[in-house]
Write an enzyme that holds these catalytic residues in place. Structure first.
Site, PDB file in Angstrom:
ATOM      1  N   LYS A 126      -0.221   5.494   1.894  1.00  0.00           N
ATOM      2  CA  LYS A 126      -0.634   4.493   0.904  1.00  0.00           C
ATOM      3  C   LYS A 126       0.591   3.759   0.391  1.00  0.00           C
ATOM      4  O   LYS A 126       1.421   4.343  -0.306  1.00  0.00           O
ATOM      5  CB  LYS A 126      -1.361   5.121  -0.294  1.00  0.00           C
ATOM      6  CG  LYS A 126      -1.980   4.050  -1.217  1.00  0.00           C
ATOM      7  CD  LYS A 126      -2.323   4.570  -2.585  1.00  0.00           C
ATOM      8  CE  LYS A 126      -1.206   4.359  -3.573  1.00  0.00           C
ATOM      9  NZ  LYS A 126      -0.925   2.927  -3.876  1.00  0.00           N
ATOM     10  N   GLU A 145       0.257  -1.219  -4.131  1.00  0.00           N
ATOM     11  CA  GLU A 145      -0.650  -2.370  -4.098  1.00  0.00           C
ATOM     12  C   GLU A 145       0.093  -3.684  -4.266  1.00  0.00           C
ATOM     13  O   GLU A 145      -0.451  -4.751  -3.963  1.00  0.00           O
ATOM     14  CB  GLU A 145      -1.713  -2.236  -5.188  1.00  0.00           C
ATOM     15  CG  GLU A 145      -1.214  -2.314  -6.611  1.00  0.00           C
ATOM     16  CD  GLU A 145      -0.680  -0.998  -7.155  1.00  0.00           C
ATOM     17  OE1 GLU A 145      -0.418  -0.929  -8.373  1.00  0.00           O
ATOM     18  OE2 GLU A 145      -0.532  -0.034  -6.364  1.00  0.00           O
ATOM     19  N   GLY A 163       8.780   7.288  -6.184  1.00  0.00           N
ATOM     20  CA  GLY A 163       8.407   6.446  -7.313  1.00  0.00           C
ATOM     21  C   GLY A 163       8.995   6.993  -8.600  1.00  0.00           C
ATOM     22  O   GLY A 163      10.017   7.680  -8.583  1.00  0.00           O
ATOM     23  N   GLY A 189       5.579  11.124 -10.478  1.00  0.00           N
ATOM     24  CA  GLY A 189       5.875  12.318  -9.697  1.00  0.00           C
ATOM     25  C   GLY A 189       5.307  13.572 -10.330  1.00  0.00           C
ATOM     26  O   GLY A 189       4.804  14.471  -9.639  1.00  0.00           O
ATOM     27  N   GLU A 191      10.827  11.928  -4.317  1.00  0.00           N
ATOM     28  CA  GLU A 191      12.076  11.175  -4.490  1.00  0.00           C
ATOM     29  C   GLU A 191      11.824  10.262  -5.670  1.00  0.00           C
ATOM     30  O   GLU A 191      11.059   9.308  -5.580  1.00  0.00           O
ATOM     31  CB  GLU A 191      12.413  10.399  -3.215  1.00  0.00           C
ATOM     32  CG  GLU A 191      13.877   9.972  -3.130  1.00  0.00           C
ATOM     33  CD  GLU A 191      14.178   8.756  -3.988  1.00  0.00           C
ATOM     34  OE1 GLU A 191      14.772   8.938  -5.082  1.00  0.00           O
ATOM     35  OE2 GLU A 191      13.801   7.651  -3.600  1.00  0.00           O
ATOM     36  N   CYS A 222      16.310   3.085  -7.033  1.00  0.00           N
ATOM     37  CA  CYS A 222      16.543   4.414  -7.605  1.00  0.00           C
ATOM     38  C   CYS A 222      18.014   4.791  -7.534  1.00  0.00           C
ATOM     39  O   CYS A 222      18.504   5.592  -8.332  1.00  0.00           O
ATOM     40  CB  CYS A 222      15.694   5.455  -6.889  1.00  0.00           C
ATOM     41  SG  CYS A 222      16.001   5.577  -5.107  1.00  0.00           S
TER      42      CYS A 222
END
Length: 508
Positions: free
Chosen positions: A192, A195, A245, A250, A267, A301
Site C-alpha cells: 500500500k 494516497e 512513516g 508506527g 523505519e 527521515c
C-alpha cells in the site's frame, strides 16, 4: 526573501489528463468495487495530476488472499534462488527503461525536483539488482562437530505473506528498500503506497507483469490507512508487516499487528544531528549541512535537521550555512536546475511554520527565513530556507521531527557534551561528525545512539549497507544482507545419523 535563488515556473506542459492509478491484484489491474477515487493535487502546480482507486476491505481482503495462495502453493517460494533472481534482474532493467515516466509522476505528486526524481527512480534499479544477488547467495549453517552420530543444520525460509506500507516522501525508493528484498527471500507481498503518491507504485504492476512475476506474488492496494493499512497490519493471513512513516503511526501499526503476534519492521522518524568540531573541513561541512537540511525540502527521515557546533566556530559556521542557503535553488520542480521543490500539502506547510513560530515564542532567534515562499508563476506550497539559532536542548524545535527546510543550531564545548546532546533525543536514526581527528570520529561513532553514523560526509547510502534506527526510530534493518534477513525465518534441523542413541526406557 529577495536575496534567495528562485526558479520560476517553466513553460513545460503538464499532462493533459490525470494519471489513472488502479489496484493490482492477482496479476490484474482493477478499480474499486464502489468506484470511489482519490484525487491528488500537485503541491507545486495546484492541478489534479492523478486519480487513484480508493480501496476498501474488499480489495484488501482479495489482495491478501491472492498473496496467501501464491505463497502456499510455492509458485514463488518454491523457485530456486537463480530463478527468482532472473525475474528481479528483469524488473531492474524495466525500471530503468521507465525512468522518465516514473520521475514525472513522482515530481507532480510529491513536489520534489525532477532531477531528484530521476535519480531516485533510476537508482532503485540498483536495489533490485543487489537483492537479486542475495537471492542466489543466501544460505544457512551446518554443525558437524556435535558428535560422530549427530549433524545439525540451520536453514532459512521465507517468512510468508508480507504487508508493505510506504510513505509519500520517497515512494518509489522506499518501496525498493523493502519489496525486492522480500521477493529475494521468497515471500509474497501486499503493498500500500501513500494516497498522496500512489502512481509510481501502481505503474510497478505493469513492470512486474512484463518481467514475468507470477500472478499473486505482488499485489498493490491503493487507499487510506483506514481501512486498508490497518487491515494489512492486523490480518491473520499476513505473517509480517513492514512500515515506513511517522513514529506515531508506527506505534499504531505495532498495536494492530500484536493481535496475531506477527513480525513488525519499522523505519520511523529522526532528529538527526551533525556535530562540527573546529578542526573539521568547515567548507565541506557547511555544504553537507546545507544539503542535509534542504534535500527533499527537509521532508526526509534522514534530514540533518539539527547541528551541534563547537562554540568557537558557531557564529561563523552558521553564517556560512546561511550564505550557502541563499544560493540553493528553490522553485518549479519541473526545471532541472531546481534543487528544492514544494511542501507536500498545505496542512504540512502549516505544521512546519507552527514549529518555527513556537521556537521564536520560546526565545530562539529566526536567523533566516521562517515563512511561506512565493515562487513566480506557481501557486503551490513552498517554504523559505530557515535557520534558527539560540536553540536550547529542551525546545520542541530541537527534539521533534519538523520534516521541513528548517535547521536548528545548538552549541557545545567538549566531546562529552556533544555526545550527550546527540543522544538526548527519543530518536536514533542517523548522526554525523565532522573532524580531521580520526580518534574524535571513532569515539563519536562508538558512543552515538544511531543506526547510521556518517563521518565527514552526510547521507551517502549503498545497497550493500544496512539502514535503520535505534530507539523510537524503528525496528529492524533495510538494505544489505540484513535487509533480506528481515524476511527470513530460521529453522534448526537436528539429525541422528547412526543408531547409537541409548534407550531412555530401560528394562528392569
Amino acid at each position: 526573501m529577495s536575496d534567495l535563488t528562485l526558479i520560476p515556473a517553466v513553460s513545460m506542459a503538464l499532462p493533459e489528463t490525470p494519471y489513472h492509478a488502479r489496484h493490482f491484484i492477482n496479476g490484474v489491474y482493477c478499480d474499486s468495487a464502489d468506484g470511489v477515487v482519490t484525487e491528488r493535487i500537485s503541491p507545486s502546480h495546484g492541478v489534479v495530476v492523478s486519480r487513484a482507486a480508493r480501496g476498501g476491505v474488499a480489495e484488501t481482503e482479495a489482495a491478501i488472499a491472492a498473496a496467501r495462495a501464491a505463497f502456499d502453493d510455492g509458485r514463488w517460494s518454491g523457485l530456486s534462488g537463480k530463478a527468482r533472481a532472473t525475474v528481479l534482474f528483469r524488473v531492474a532493467d524495466l525500471i530503468e527503461k521507465n525512468v522518465e515516466r516514473l520521475a514525472l509522476l513522482e515530481t507532480l505528486e510529491s513536489g520534489k525536483p525532477i532531477s531528484q526524481s530521476r535519480g531516485e527512480c533510476g537508482g532503485v534499479a540498483d536495489l533490485w539488482r543487489y537483492a537479486a544477488s542475495l537471492a542466489r547467495t543466501s544460505h544457512g549453517d551446518s554443525h558437524n562437530n556435535l558428535g560422530e552420530d549427530m549433524l545439525a543444520m540451520v536453514m532459512k525460509e521465507p517468512i510468508g505473506v508480507v504487508s508493505i506500507i510506504t510513505p509519500w516522501n520517497f515512494p518509489f525508493w522506499i518501496l525498493g528498500q523493502k519489496l525486492p528484498y522480500a521477493l529475494a527471500a521468497g515471500c509474497t507481498c501486499v503493498v500500500k503506497p501513500s494516497e498522496m503518491t500512489p502512481s509510481t507504485t501502481a505503474i510497478l504492476g505493469e513492470i512486474l507483469n512484463e518481467a514475468g512475476m507470477p500472478a499473486g506474488v505482488v499485489n498493490i492496494v491503493l487507499g487510506l490507512g483506514q481501512p486498508v493499512g490497518a487491515l494489512m497490519a492486523e490480518h491473520p493471513s499476513v505473517d509480517m508487516v513492514t512500515f515506513t512513516g511517522s513514529t506515531a503511526v508506527g506505534r499504531s501499526i505495532t498495536a494492530a499487528a500484536s493481535g496475531t503476534l506477527k513480525k513488525v519492521a519499522l523505519e520511523l522518524g529522526g532528529k538527526n544531528p551533525q556535530v562540527i568540531f573546529p578542526d573539521a573541513d568547515l567548507e565541506s561541512a557547511a555544504d553537507a549541512v546545507t544539503f542535509g537540511v534542504y534535500f527533499n525540502v527537509g521532508q526526509c527521515c534522514n534530514a540533518g535537521s539539527r547541528i551541534i557546533v563547537h562554540e568557537d566556530i558557531a557564529e561563523a559556521f552558521t553564517a556560512r550555512v546561511m550564505e550557502l542557503s541563499r544560493k540553493v535553488a528553490f522553485g518549479d520542480p519541473l526545471d532541472p536546475r531546481t534543487q528544492v521543490g514544494a511542501i507536500v500539502t498545505p496542512a504540512h506547510q502549516q505544521k512546519i511554520d507552527g514549529f518555527v513560530q513556537a521556537a521564536k515564542a520560546d526565545g530562539a532567534k529566526i536567523a533566516m527565513g521562517g515563512g511561506a515562499l512565493s515562487v513566480p508563476g506557481l501557486t503551490g506550497e513552498f517554504y523559505q530556507p530557515t535557520v534558527i539559532t539560540g536553540v536550547r536542548p529542551e525546545m520542541a524545535i530541537a527534539r521533534d521531527e519538523v520534516f521541513g527546510p528548517v535547521l536548528s543550531v545548538l552549541t557545545f564545548r567538549t566531546l562529552d557534551e556533544a555526545i550527550r546532546l546527540t543522544n538526548d533525543a527519543s530518536y536514533g536514526l542517523s548522526a554525523g561528525v565532522w573532524s580531521e581527528n580520526v580518534h574524535t570520529c571513532l569515539e563519536f561513532a562508538r558512543r552515538a545512539q544511531a543506526g547510521t553514523v556518517w563521518t565527514n560526509t552526510w547521507m551517502d547510502g549503498f545497497a550493500e549497507v544496512s539502514f535503520g534506527g535505534m530507539k523510537q526510530s524503528g525496528l529492524g534493518r533495510e538494505n544489505g544482507r540484513y535487509g533480506m534477513e528481515e524476511f527470513l525465518e530460521v529453522k534448526s534441523l537436528v539429525m541422528r545419523i547412526g543408531r547409537s542413541r541409548a534407550p531412555w526406557v530401560k528394562s528392569i
